[in-house]
Design a protein around this motif. Structure first.
Motif, PDB file in Angstrom:
ATOM      1  N   LYS A   1      42.221  22.385  41.500  1.00 24.01           N
ATOM      2  CA  LYS A   1      42.148  22.937  42.856  1.00 24.01           C
ATOM      3  C   LYS A   1      42.576  21.870  43.868  1.00 24.01           C
ATOM      4  O   LYS A   1      42.606  20.683  43.563  1.00 24.01           O
ATOM      5  CB  LYS A   1      40.730  23.417  43.187  1.00 24.01           C
ATOM      6  CG  LYS A   1      40.433  24.815  42.664  1.00 24.01           C
ATOM      7  CD  LYS A   1      39.731  24.770  41.353  1.00 24.01           C
ATOM      8  CE  LYS A   1      39.430  26.134  40.786  1.00 24.01           C
ATOM      9  NZ  LYS A   1      38.977  26.026  39.377  1.00 24.01           N
TER      10      LYS A   1
ATOM     11  N   CYS B   1      34.700  23.888  47.047  1.00 24.66           N
ATOM     12  CA  CYS B   1      33.590  22.971  46.739  1.00 24.66           C
ATOM     13  C   CYS B   1      32.420  23.710  46.104  1.00 24.66           C
ATOM     14  O   CYS B   1      32.031  24.777  46.566  1.00 24.66           O
ATOM     15  CB  CYS B   1      33.129  22.266  48.012  1.00 24.66           C
ATOM     16  SG  CYS B   1      31.685  21.215  47.783  1.00 24.66           S
TER      17      CYS B   1
ATOM     18  N   GLU C   1      34.529  38.111  49.763  1.00 27.47           N
ATOM     19  CA  GLU C   1      33.428  38.302  48.805  1.00 27.47           C
ATOM     20  C   GLU C   1      32.149  37.640  49.316  1.00 27.47           C
ATOM     21  O   GLU C   1      31.047  38.142  49.083  1.00 27.47           O
ATOM     22  CB  GLU C   1      33.768  37.689  47.452  1.00 27.47           C
ATOM     23  CG  GLU C   1      35.079  38.139  46.844  1.00 27.47           C
ATOM     24  CD  GLU C   1      36.086  37.007  46.843  1.00 27.47           C
ATOM     25  OE1 GLU C   1      36.482  36.556  47.937  1.00 27.47           O
ATOM     26  OE2 GLU C   1      36.492  36.574  45.751  1.00 27.47           O
ATOM     27  N   LEU C   2      32.308  36.514  49.999  1.00 33.14           N
ATOM     28  CA  LEU C   2      31.113  35.847  50.513  1.00 33.14           C
ATOM     29  C   LEU C   2      30.511  36.635  51.664  1.00 33.14           C
ATOM     30  O   LEU C   2      29.289  36.702  51.818  1.00 33.14           O
ATOM     31  CB  LEU C   2      31.432  34.412  50.960  1.00 33.14           C
ATOM     32  CG  LEU C   2      31.742  33.429  49.840  1.00 33.14           C
ATOM     33  CD1 LEU C   2      31.811  32.002  50.393  1.00 33.14           C
ATOM     34  CD2 LEU C   2      30.714  33.492  48.726  1.00 33.14           C
TER      35      LEU C   2
ATOM     36  N   MET D   1      28.470  39.258  50.088  1.00 29.55           N
ATOM     37  CA  MET D   1      27.238  38.676  49.571  1.00 29.55           C
ATOM     38  C   MET D   1      26.231  38.466  50.712  1.00 29.55           C
ATOM     39  O   MET D   1      25.059  38.820  50.595  1.00 29.55           O
ATOM     40  CB  MET D   1      27.589  37.348  48.880  1.00 29.55           C
ATOM     41  CG  MET D   1      26.435  36.528  48.373  1.00 29.55           C
ATOM     42  SD  MET D   1      25.751  35.395  49.597  1.00 29.55           S
ATOM     43  CE  MET D   1      27.012  34.136  49.692  1.00 29.55           C
TER      44      MET D   1
ATOM     45  N   GLN E   1      30.007  29.612  44.849  1.00 29.54           N
ATOM     46  CA  GLN E   1      31.167  29.981  44.026  1.00 29.54           C
ATOM     47  C   GLN E   1      30.850  31.172  43.125  1.00 29.54           C
ATOM     48  O   GLN E   1      31.752  31.918  42.729  1.00 29.54           O
ATOM     49  CB  GLN E   1      31.615  28.801  43.149  1.00 29.54           C
ATOM     50  CG  GLN E   1      32.033  27.564  43.900  1.00 29.54           C
ATOM     51  CD  GLN E   1      33.262  27.760  44.755  1.00 29.54           C
ATOM     52  OE1 GLN E   1      34.045  28.667  44.534  1.00 29.54           O
ATOM     53  NE2 GLN E   1      33.418  26.937  45.775  1.00 29.54           N
TER      54      GLN E   1
ATOM     55  N   PHE F   1      29.710  33.848  43.796  1.00 34.65           N
ATOM     56  CA  PHE F   1      29.941  35.145  44.427  1.00 34.65           C
ATOM     57  C   PHE F   1      31.378  35.340  44.901  1.00 34.65           C
ATOM     58  O   PHE F   1      31.664  36.255  45.649  1.00 34.65           O
ATOM     59  CB  PHE F   1      28.956  35.325  45.587  1.00 34.65           C
ATOM     60  CG  PHE F   1      27.537  35.281  45.106  1.00 34.65           C
ATOM     61  CD1 PHE F   1      26.940  36.413  44.576  1.00 34.65           C
ATOM     62  CD2 PHE F   1      26.814  34.098  45.131  1.00 34.65           C
ATOM     63  CE1 PHE F   1      25.646  36.371  44.094  1.00 34.65           C
ATOM     64  CE2 PHE F   1      25.514  34.047  44.643  1.00 34.65           C
ATOM     65  CZ  PHE F   1      24.926  35.184  44.120  1.00 34.65           C
ATOM     66  N   LYS F   2      32.265  34.444  44.494  1.00 35.02           N
ATOM     67  CA  LYS F   2      33.657  34.600  44.917  1.00 35.02           C
ATOM     68  C   LYS F   2      34.607  34.204  43.787  1.00 35.02           C
ATOM     69  O   LYS F   2      34.185  33.568  42.816  1.00 35.02           O
ATOM     70  CB  LYS F   2      33.943  33.740  46.156  1.00 35.02           C
ATOM     71  CG  LYS F   2      33.733  32.245  45.922  1.00 35.02           C
ATOM     72  CD  LYS F   2      33.928  31.456  47.195  1.00 35.02           C
ATOM     73  CE  LYS F   2      35.331  30.905  47.315  1.00 35.02           C
ATOM     74  NZ  LYS F   2      35.712  29.958  46.258  1.00 35.02           N
ATOM     75  N   GLU F   3      35.852  34.582  43.945  1.00 34.63           N
ATOM     76  CA  GLU F   3      36.865  34.143  42.987  1.00 34.63           C
ATOM     77  C   GLU F   3      37.161  32.669  43.249  1.00 34.63           C
ATOM     78  O   GLU F   3      37.149  32.231  44.398  1.00 34.63           O
ATOM     79  CB  GLU F   3      38.148  34.955  43.180  1.00 34.63           C
ATOM     80  CG  GLU F   3      38.063  36.380  42.641  1.00 34.63           C
ATOM     81  CD  GLU F   3      37.711  36.430  41.165  1.00 34.63           C
ATOM     82  OE1 GLU F   3      38.349  35.694  40.378  1.00 34.63           O
ATOM     83  OE2 GLU F   3      36.786  37.177  40.795  1.00 34.63           O
ATOM     84  N   PRO F   4      37.425  31.893  42.199  1.00 37.49           N
ATOM     85  CA  PRO F   4      37.758  30.485  42.439  1.00 37.49           C
ATOM     86  C   PRO F   4      39.108  30.351  43.145  1.00 37.49           C
ATOM     87  O   PRO F   4      39.953  31.237  43.075  1.00 37.49           O
ATOM     88  CB  PRO F   4      37.822  29.887  41.034  1.00 37.49           C
ATOM     89  CG  PRO F   4      37.974  31.029  40.106  1.00 37.49           C
ATOM     90  CD  PRO F   4      37.398  32.237  40.776  1.00 37.49           C
TER      91      PRO F   4
END
Lengths: 434, 262
Positions: A320, A369, A406-407, A410, B196, B198-201
């Motif tokens: 990454k 991170c 997505e966060l 959540m 992380q 809860f999300k795609e990397p």
């Protein structure tokens, strides 16, 4: 005219130290652009950390090869610099090897002898460092390009030149050689320079002058290089985090607002209290260096770009973009840019349309991170790149609502039903009977 | 589980005018995630076997806010924290145990400043305490001779300096503990931390959990032991990605001990 060398020496010394002092003042001014933080606590523990981590190099030796070589250069640097004291006195008062006047010959010989041995060890270590940086396949060095790579090498060349000048200076000093105490290394170099006393004297004087001028140039080079850690490692380890690594700070400004929201007696239309919070940050999190705190900015100046943090980072190891070292280098580069801006605008920062977030550090880096603290653990001088990443995430989420989708889902779930997934809170205990 | 688990709530304790020894903070994963629920049940079985007077908050428990905080949402975190603290303080809770190192870290380190001061321990620490006190015994034959490698959860290990409790507990199984090259302070994250999970990397050349699983496989283990529901999921996925699910299982320390009971 006898005093001419003394005067020239004094002028060079004052110019060298003065310019350095001026830059250090700038550095302190730049660090003070950050928020003040409470650091007057736990003095005992802080001194202990400084003694153990900076003075004792405890975290350097986690990697034994680099750690061992670094200790040689570090000890060499500190001890050989005792010699500089003699050089300064000699230079100012026109004496020659004042140490011999105040110390017994045996003691003086022992001191210089150990300096000479250390100088050779430093030379060897520096050559290995150069090979590691330029020849071997160590990713954390190989990935450095341009200025950071050259900067690292320039520092090594400085060390080679300074050590050689020190040895040459001793080797060509006929009175020192004839004393035959302390010339443990230089006696073997001495024959290289022949036996013409005038030539020898000329070489000795040249080496002596170049040595002290070289040290002053090196001192002033620090401010422009990554090498400030030789000074800043000490305050940086003193101010290093004392709480458990997992403990992230709670934003006080948020606490006040949340308390107000949850207080049934609070008057929602009340005017905000004045005075005491007047210089409270107007924004949540950080988008530029001025939003960070002073320790984080000190961290940035302290970083010597060794890359141990990045080599331990799970995100970086899996390809990454995130690199904790880059976070620190970017913070420093931006801070230097802001500092220059202030210099150019009579002490006031003029908006340059740039900021740390976006222009230096991208969202993609920040969101990669895992907050695992591997970088913090790896740093030999107690730098905390994670805290900067967190401040910038806070800015992204609370000021820009720019979290990945997505966060956001959540977080909406947590708001609605007290779990990161869309389950009913009333079902929290269903597992018992499943 | 064959036998019915006894899981009293704080509300029930309150109604009887009693205080439990300890509050079991189940956490969101432990309450809702199918894999994590098994860990929760295994731990409750141990609590029941040791006759621990414990309670859960049940529907009064809400997310700690930890993951929101790591994602950068300090508002949501502090809202969650203050709501939970209100409940915990109303019940006069003194001691909390949890199977989730993230809840553990958050309640232990980040709640005090907001008014929630408790003695918080991780379930591996509590299991050790129960064994040391002679309240819980381990047969020591289910996993005898098996090779177990323990994956340190970041928020238990590096973040809070607890490396020994889970290893000490595992020793009771008489299995052979093998360490990965990167363990304790230098352990590699499973890849789920910092929200992380809860999300795609982000784009890269590998997933973190696969790299960590490869490191675990170097020790040729029979079992990868975890102490965190998220690590468990990540390592289980890693084992699947490496097509090793037939030969290697991923189990929480609590499950290993629960399977090794009379």
């Amino acid at each position: 005219m006898d005093y001419l060398p003394n005067i020239i020496f004094a002028v060079i010394l004052i110019a060298g130290v003065g310019y350095f002092a001026r830059n250090i003042k700038k550095l302190i001014r730049n660090i003070k652009l950050g928020h003040d933080v409470h650091t007057s606590d736990n003095k005992g523990q802080r001194w202990k950390n400084m003694a153990r981590i900076a003075l004792g190099q405890s975290k350097m030796v986690v990697r034994p090869v680099a750690g061992f070589l670094h200790i040689i250069v570090y000890v060499g640097f500190v001890i050989i610099n005792i010699e500089v004291l003699e050089i300064i006195i000699d230079g100012l008062f026109g004496t020659h090897r004042i140490g011999l006047k105040v110390l017994p010959e045996s003691v003086y010989g022992f001191l210089i002898g150990s300096f000479e041995i250390l100088a050779v060890l430093v030379l060897v270590a520096v050559i290995v460092f150069w090979l590691r940086r330029n020849i071997t396949n160590i990713k954390r060095f190989k990935s450095l390009k341009g200025w950071p790579k050259n900067d690292g090498n320039i520092i090594l060349y400085f060390e080679v030149v300074l050590m050689c000048l020190f040895l040459v200076m001793n080797a060509t000093d006929t009175s020192f050689q004839s004393m035959n105490a302390g010339n443990v290394v230089s006696q073997y170099i001495s024959p290289l320079f022949g036996d013409n006393p005038d030539t020898l004297h000329l070489i000795e004087r040249t080496a002596w002058w170049l040595h002290i001028i070289g040290i002053l140039i090196f001192l002033n080079y620090l401010y422009f290089s990554k090498h400030l850690h030789i000074l800043l490692a000490f305050p940086n380890t003193y101010y290093g985090k004392l709480t458990p690594k997992g403990q992230f700070n709670n934003l006080e400004a948020v606490t006040n607002e949340v308390k107000l929201m949850m207080d049934p007696n609070a008057d929602p239309f009340a005017a905000p209290a004045e005075d005491d919070n007047a210089d409270e940050p107007a924004k949540f999190g950080a988008s530029d260096v001025m939003d960070l705190n002073r320790i984080q900015l000190l961290n940035a100046y302290t970083c010597t770009e060794c890359g141990r943090c990045t080599s331990e980072c799970p995100a970086n190891q899996t390809g990454k973009k995130l690199s904790p070292r880059k976070i620190m280098m970017d913070t420093r580069d931006r801070l230097a840019e802001v500092g220059k801006n202030i210099d150019a605008n009579n002490g006031e920062f003029k908006d340059d349309g740039k900021q740390l977030l976006g222009d230096y550090i991208t969202k993609e880096e920040l969101w990669a991170c895992t907050t695992c603290n591997a970088c913090v653990e790896a740093c030999p001088v107690s730098i905390d790149p994670l805290s900067i990443i967190m401040e910038m995430r806070r800015y992204l989420v609370m000021e820009e609502s720019a979290a990945p989708m997505e966060l956001n889902n959540m977080m909406t779930n947590i708001e609605n039903n007290g779990a990161p997934w869309p389950y009913n809170q009333q079902d929290r205990l269903n597992w018992v009977n499943e | 589980m064959k036998e019915q688990l006894k899981v009293p709530t704080m509300a029930e304790y309150m109604a009887e005018g009693k205080q439990p020894e300890i509050l079991f903070w189940v956490g969101s994963a432990g309450s809702y995630d199918d894999r994590a629920k098994k860990i929760t049940k295994a731990f409750v079985k141990l609590l029941n076997n040791a006759n621990v007077d414990f309670a859960v908050l049940g529907a009064e428990e809400s997310n700690t806010g930890d993951v929101a905080k790591r994602a950068g949402n300090e508002f949501l975190f502090q809202m969650q924290a203050m709501m939970n603290i209100e409940v915990l303080n109303a019940y006069e809770i003194k001691r909390i145990v949890t199977c989730d190192p993230h809840s553990f870290n958050c309640i232990k380190n980040e709640y005090p400043e907001l008014g929630g001061i408790y003695d918080v321990i991780h379930h591996t620490q509590y299991i050790k305490e129960l064994i040391d006190a002679g309240r819980l015994s381990v047969k020591g034959d289910t996993y005898k001779g098996k090779r177990i490698t323990f994956h340190d959860p970041c928020y238990l290990g590096r973040a809070n300096n607890e490396f020994d409790a889970p290893r000490n507990v595992l020793q009771n199984t008489n299995a052979t503990l093998v360490e990965m090259k990167k363990h304790k302070r230098t352990a590699l994250c499973c890849g789920a931390g910092g929200a992380q999970m809860f999300k795609e990397p982000e784009k890269g050349d590998k997933d973190v959990n696969v790299l960590r699983t490869e490191q675990a496989l170097e020790t040729t283990p029979d079992i990868i032991a975890t102490g965190c529901p998220y690590c468990n999921t990540m390592m289980t996925d890693g084992i699947k990605a490496k097509e090793k699910e037939d030969s290697i299982i991923v189990l929480d320390v609590a499950e290993l001990i629960a399977n090794d009971q009379d």
